[in-house]
Motif scaffolding. Structure first.
Motif, mmCIF file in Angstrom:
data_model
loop_
_atom_site.group_PDB
_atom_site.id
_atom_site.type_symbol
_atom_site.label_atom_id
_atom_site.label_comp_id
_atom_site.label_asym_id
_atom_site.label_seq_id
_atom_site.Cartn_x
_atom_site.Cartn_y
_atom_site.Cartn_z
ATOM 1 N N ARG A 1 1.498 -3.282 -6.198
ATOM 2 C CA ARG A 1 1.232 -3.114 -4.762
ATOM 3 C C ARG A 1 1.713 -4.361 -4.040
ATOM 4 O O ARG A 1 1.378 -5.479 -4.447
ATOM 5 C CB ARG A 1 -0.272 -2.944 -4.499
ATOM 6 N N VAL A 2 2.501 -4.181 -2.993
ATOM 7 C CA VAL A 2 3.000 -5.317 -2.218
ATOM 8 C C VAL A 2 2.808 -5.017 -0.746
ATOM 9 O O VAL A 2 3.111 -3.918 -0.286
ATOM 10 C CB VAL A 2 4.503 -5.586 -2.477
ATOM 11 N N ARG A 3 2.303 -5.993 -0.015
ATOM 12 C CA ARG A 3 2.126 -5.821 1.427
ATOM 13 C C ARG A 3 3.344 -6.315 2.184
ATOM 14 O O ARG A 3 3.966 -7.298 1.805
ATOM 15 C CB ARG A 3 0.928 -6.633 1.904
ATOM 16 N N LYS B 1 11.749 -0.234 -0.083
ATOM 17 C CA LYS B 1 12.818 -0.774 -0.930
ATOM 18 C C LYS B 1 12.928 -2.294 -0.756
ATOM 19 O O LYS B 1 12.940 -3.040 -1.727
ATOM 20 C CB LYS B 1 14.178 -0.129 -0.578
ATOM 21 N N THR B 2 13.023 -2.714 0.515
ATOM 22 C CA THR B 2 13.194 -4.143 0.778
ATOM 23 C C THR B 2 11.982 -4.940 0.310
ATOM 24 O O THR B 2 12.119 -6.023 -0.256
ATOM 25 C CB THR B 2 13.463 -4.355 2.274
ATOM 26 N N THR B 3 10.793 -4.395 0.530
ATOM 27 C CA THR B 3 9.574 -5.095 0.091
ATOM 28 C C THR B 3 9.551 -5.220 -1.422
ATOM 29 O O THR B 3 9.184 -6.267 -1.966
ATOM 30 C CB THR B 3 8.338 -4.327 0.581
ATOM 31 N N LEU B 4 9.967 -4.161 -2.119
ATOM 32 C CA LEU B 4 10.036 -4.238 -3.589
ATOM 33 C C LEU B 4 11.021 -5.313 -4.019
ATOM 34 O O LEU B 4 10.734 -6.124 -4.902
ATOM 35 C CB LEU B 4 10.458 -2.869 -4.150
ATOM 36 N N MET B 5 12.177 -5.334 -3.338
ATOM 37 C CA MET B 5 13.198 -6.349 -3.653
ATOM 38 C C MET B 5 12.624 -7.749 -3.493
ATOM 39 O O MET B 5 12.836 -8.619 -4.335
ATOM 40 C CB MET B 5 14.377 -6.203 -2.698
ATOM 41 N N ARG B 6 11.902 -7.962 -2.385
ATOM 42 C CA ARG B 6 11.333 -9.295 -2.121
ATOM 43 C C ARG B 6 10.326 -9.680 -3.180
ATOM 44 O O ARG B 6 10.262 -10.838 -3.595
ATOM 45 C CB ARG B 6 10.637 -9.300 -0.764
ATOM 46 N N ALA B 7 9.527 -8.703 -3.619
ATOM 47 C CA ALA B 7 8.531 -9.009 -4.652
ATOM 48 C C ALA B 7 9.233 -9.372 -5.956
ATOM 49 O O ALA B 7 8.859 -10.337 -6.616
ATOM 50 C CB ALA B 7 7.599 -7.820 -4.847
ATOM 51 N N VAL B 8 10.268 -8.613 -6.314
ATOM 52 C CA VAL B 8 10.971 -8.891 -7.575
ATOM 53 C C VAL B 8 11.712 -10.225 -7.471
ATOM 54 O O VAL B 8 11.855 -10.945 -8.450
ATOM 55 C CB VAL B 8 11.929 -7.733 -7.925
ATOM 56 N N ALA B 9 12.148 -10.581 -6.249
ATOM 57 C CA ALA B 9 12.837 -11.863 -6.053
ATOM 58 C C ALA B 9 11.853 -13.026 -6.015
ATOM 59 O O ALA B 9 12.264 -14.159 -5.785
ATOM 60 C CB ALA B 9 13.645 -11.828 -4.768
ATOM 61 N N THR B 10 10.570 -12.768 -6.199
ATOM 62 C CA THR B 10 9.486 -13.757 -6.157
ATOM 63 C C THR B 10 9.397 -14.466 -4.806
ATOM 64 O O THR B 10 9.018 -15.622 -4.720
ATOM 65 C CB THR B 10 9.597 -14.834 -7.271
ATOM 66 N N VAL B 11 9.751 -13.734 -3.749
ATOM 67 C CA VAL B 11 9.651 -14.309 -2.410
ATOM 68 C C VAL B 11 8.304 -13.966 -1.790
ATOM 69 O O VAL B 11 7.718 -14.774 -1.069
ATOM 70 C CB VAL B 11 10.811 -13.808 -1.525
ATOM 71 N N VAL B 12 7.778 -12.778 -2.052
ATOM 72 C CA VAL B 12 6.427 -12.439 -1.583
ATOM 73 C C VAL B 12 5.543 -12.171 -2.795
ATOM 74 O O VAL B 12 6.023 -11.827 -3.871
ATOM 75 C CB VAL B 12 6.414 -11.213 -0.635
ATOM 76 N N LYS B 13 4.270 -12.314 -2.547
ATOM 77 C CA LYS B 13 3.321 -12.203 -3.647
ATOM 78 C C LYS B 13 2.833 -10.764 -3.764
ATOM 79 O O LYS B 13 2.485 -10.153 -2.745
ATOM 80 C CB LYS B 13 2.147 -13.121 -3.315
ATOM 81 N N PRO B 14 2.788 -10.224 -4.966
ATOM 82 C CA PRO B 14 2.230 -8.880 -5.104
ATOM 83 C C PRO B 14 0.750 -8.886 -4.726
ATOM 84 O O PRO B 14 0.035 -9.848 -5.009
ATOM 85 C CB PRO B 14 2.406 -8.572 -6.591
ATOM 86 N N ALA B 15 0.309 -7.796 -4.071
ATOM 87 C CA ALA B 15 -1.093 -7.712 -3.676
ATOM 88 C C ALA B 15 -1.939 -7.139 -4.807
ATOM 89 O O ALA B 15 -3.157 -7.249 -4.796
ATOM 90 C CB ALA B 15 -1.234 -6.855 -2.418
ATOM 91 N N GLY B 16 -1.299 -6.511 -5.769
ATOM 92 C CA GLY B 16 -2.060 -5.949 -6.885
ATOM 93 C C GLY B 16 -1.111 -5.433 -7.947
ATOM 94 O O GLY B 16 0.096 -5.375 -7.739
ATOM 95 N N ALA C 1 3.429 -1.688 1.639
ATOM 96 C CA ALA C 1 4.740 -1.032 1.608
ATOM 97 C C ALA C 1 5.082 -0.512 0.216
ATOM 98 O O ALA C 1 5.783 0.479 0.076
ATOM 99 C CB ALA C 1 5.818 -2.003 2.088
ATOM 100 N N VAL C 2 4.614 -1.208 -0.811
ATOM 101 C CA VAL C 2 4.787 -0.714 -2.180
ATOM 102 C C VAL C 2 3.387 -0.471 -2.713
ATOM 103 O O VAL C 2 2.557 -1.365 -2.737
ATOM 104 C CB VAL C 2 5.527 -1.754 -3.050
ATOM 105 N N ASP C 3 3.115 0.772 -3.086
ATOM 106 C CA ASP C 3 1.742 1.172 -3.358
ATOM 107 C C ASP C 3 1.662 1.862 -4.719
ATOM 108 O O ASP C 3 1.927 3.047 -4.850
ATOM 109 C CB ASP C 3 1.278 2.109 -2.235
#
Lengths: 266, 267
Positions: free
Chosen positions: B25-27, B56-71, B33-35
């Motif tokens: 899950r990513v906010r 898609k973009t939020t998933l990319m950012r999470a995989v790029a370690t730019v944003v933190k996964p929420a769960g 946005a990714v649930d």
């Protein structure tokens, strides 16, 4: 130490008709790559047709090198020359310098007030520091945040760029107005260290804004209203400020890993 | 010239997937946005498809370690990405082209790629060669010493791709890389994708179904932050019927899958 293969082995290596087992061939090959002497021996042993072919290849390569583009000059890479971010800091630094300049002028115009340069010194570097580590202001933050170099070292480099401008200006301002140099510079460094240390917990931008507002309300405003230099900025406090700076810097060093975490690049 | 092979290069891979998300899950701001996304990606080129706002973009950012996964769990190259993780090692193996990337207009393409290579902590001695190679691979050789602000949109995109591939990443993330590329450049880009995808995990997000069919070994379809479908391009084409919207079998397959997913979600 490597032992050179015997001339007989090299001759067999060079002769396409002679048989040489694979292991020997590999070891000869690896040795030849690093040994000019054995390569010279090899040249004497290759059959004539091979030599003609090699000469033709060499001439062709020389021709292509002469006809091709000139090799790019060797550049020395240094991060100092690629001062990407410093350009973005310029407006903020200009503003800080302008504000400090105004403080010096005001002090000359109104000598009954406490030293404005000393009062403003702690918060002078904060706008630059906040800007240096803010995702809103760095156009490349998304590129930078995903790299292994993102972290405390990068924040410190940018902070150093801010201090390199702010500290000389403060020093100049304090000598002009006769304020204590130590009591101008030490609080400035202490607040910079505090912004970075607090930034590990809440984000540098929030930390810088919070510290700036707190100082303005708690110290600058009362000092201007009462027209007296606050006790925390009396010359006797220099040692305390120095110890505080060291303690905060040490704490920031301990929390270095936080700046590499996902949430720290606010 | 001989080169010393480091222990890290020859170390056996101990992780089954380059990218592995379990219930991720990513906010994006307040919106999730990714649930609950489950995704496993290995070596190859993975095309990430989905309508606007699918995450898609939020998933990319999470995989790029730019944003933190929420769960949930996100594992990259065998290391879990979380609050306590030291991301430095993982980040050295990442290449990321954001959807919109900022740059400093005064710098030349070469300086830009060099700077990124330096940030990726590549050995100093290898940087000039790696930069030249990356610039050559995206076809910007002639523009290598042009300032970034003089480049066209397509050239900027290619400069972005060059900085992403400069460290030969094990996980390459490209968010909308084909925007602004002309048809010829897109063909070259597909070639590059196939080339890179031989030994690394490439995740390409795009709106162009044809790009995915042409260059990808695997299709990932997302909608509303969830995984809808993962399969090979031929199978995607087989999903569609004559009645579905689209001009090619793959496009029909894409719209059929989305329609089915929306019908299930609506129930």
């Amino acid at each position: 130490m490597t032992t050179h293969p015997s001339a007989a082995v090299i001759a067999r290596y060079a002769d396409p008709r002679a048989s040489l087992d694979e292991v020997t061939m590999w070891s000869v090959e690896v040795h030849l790559e690093g040994c000019a002497h054995c390569r010279a021996v090899l040249v004497g042993r290759v059959p004539d047709d091979t030599r003609v072919l090699l000469d033709r290849v060499a001439a062709g390569v020389d021709r292509a090198v002469a006809a091709g583009p000139v090799p790019a000059p060797r550049r020395r890479w240094s991060p100092v020359r690629n001062r990407w971010f410093v350009w973005r800091l310029l407006p903020w630094l200009t503003m800080t310098v302008a504000v400090l300049g105004c403080a010096v002028l005001l002090e000359a115009a109104a000598p009954h007030l406490p030293s404005l340069v000393t009062l403003l010194a702690p918060i002078a570097p904060l706008p630059g520091v906040a800007f240096a580590w803010s995702r809103r202001h760095d156009p490349a933050w998304e590129l930078v945040a995903g790299t292994p170099a993102a972290g405390l070292a990068m924040l410190l480099r940018r902070t150093a760029a801010v201090l390199a401008v702010v500290v000389p200006v403060l020093a100049l301002g304090s000598t002009r107005t006769g304020a204590s140099l130590a009591m101008t510079l030490l609080p400035c460094l202490a607040f910079t260290a505090a912004a970075i240390t607090l930034g590990a917990f809440v984000g540098v931008r929030v930390a810088a804004i919070g510290l700036g507002v707190a100082w303005a309300l708690a110290v600058v405003l009362p000092a201007v209203l009462t027209a007296r230099l606050p006790a925390v900025l009396e010359p006797g406090g220099a040692v305390a400020w120095a110890l505080l700076t060291l303690a905060l810097a040490g704490l920031a060093g301990l929390r270095a890993a936080d700046f590499r975490r996902l949430t720290s690049h606010h | 010239m001989m080169r010393t092979v480091s222990a890290a290069e020859t170390a056996a891979t101990t992780h089954p997937w380059a990218v592995h998300a379990e219930g991720l899950r990513v906010r994006a701001g307040r919106h999730v946005a990714v649930d609950g996304l489950d995704l496993a990606l290995g070596t190859g080129v993975h095309g990430l498809l989905g309508p606007n706002g699918a995450g898609k973009t939020t998933l990319m950012r999470a995989v790029a370690t730019v944003v933190k996964p929420a769960g949930g769990r996100l594992t990259l190259l065998g290391e879990q990405v979380g609050d306590r993780a030291d991301l430095r090692r993982v980040r050295r193996g990442l290449g990321y082209l954001p959807q919109q990337f900022g740059f400093y207009p005064r710098f030349t393409v070469r300086e830009f790629v060099e700077y990124m290579a330096w940030l990726k902590e590549m050995p100093k001695a290898t940087i000039p060669g790696a930069v030249q190679r990356a610039v050559d691979r995206v076809g910007l050789t002639a523009k290598a010493d042009a300032r970034m602000k003089t480049l066209s949109g397509g050239m900027l995109r290619r400069a972005g791709i060059a900085q992403a591939i400069v460290n030969d990443p094990a996980v390459l993330l490209l968010d909308e890389p084909t925007v602004g590329l002309d048809p010829e450049q897109r063909l070259e880009f597909r070639e590059l994708l196939r080339d890179v995808g031989v030994d690394s995990c490439v995740l390409v997000s795009t709106h162009l179904v044809e790009d995915v069919v042409a260059a990808c070994t695997d299709v990932v379809l997302m909608n509303d932050g969830r995984l809808v479908y993962q399969g090979v391009p031929d199978d995607l084409a087989a999903q569609g019927g004559a009645g579905d919207a689209g001009d090619s079998p793959a496009e029909r397959g894409y719209s059929a899958l989305l329609r089915r997913h929306r019908a299930e979600a609506g129930r």
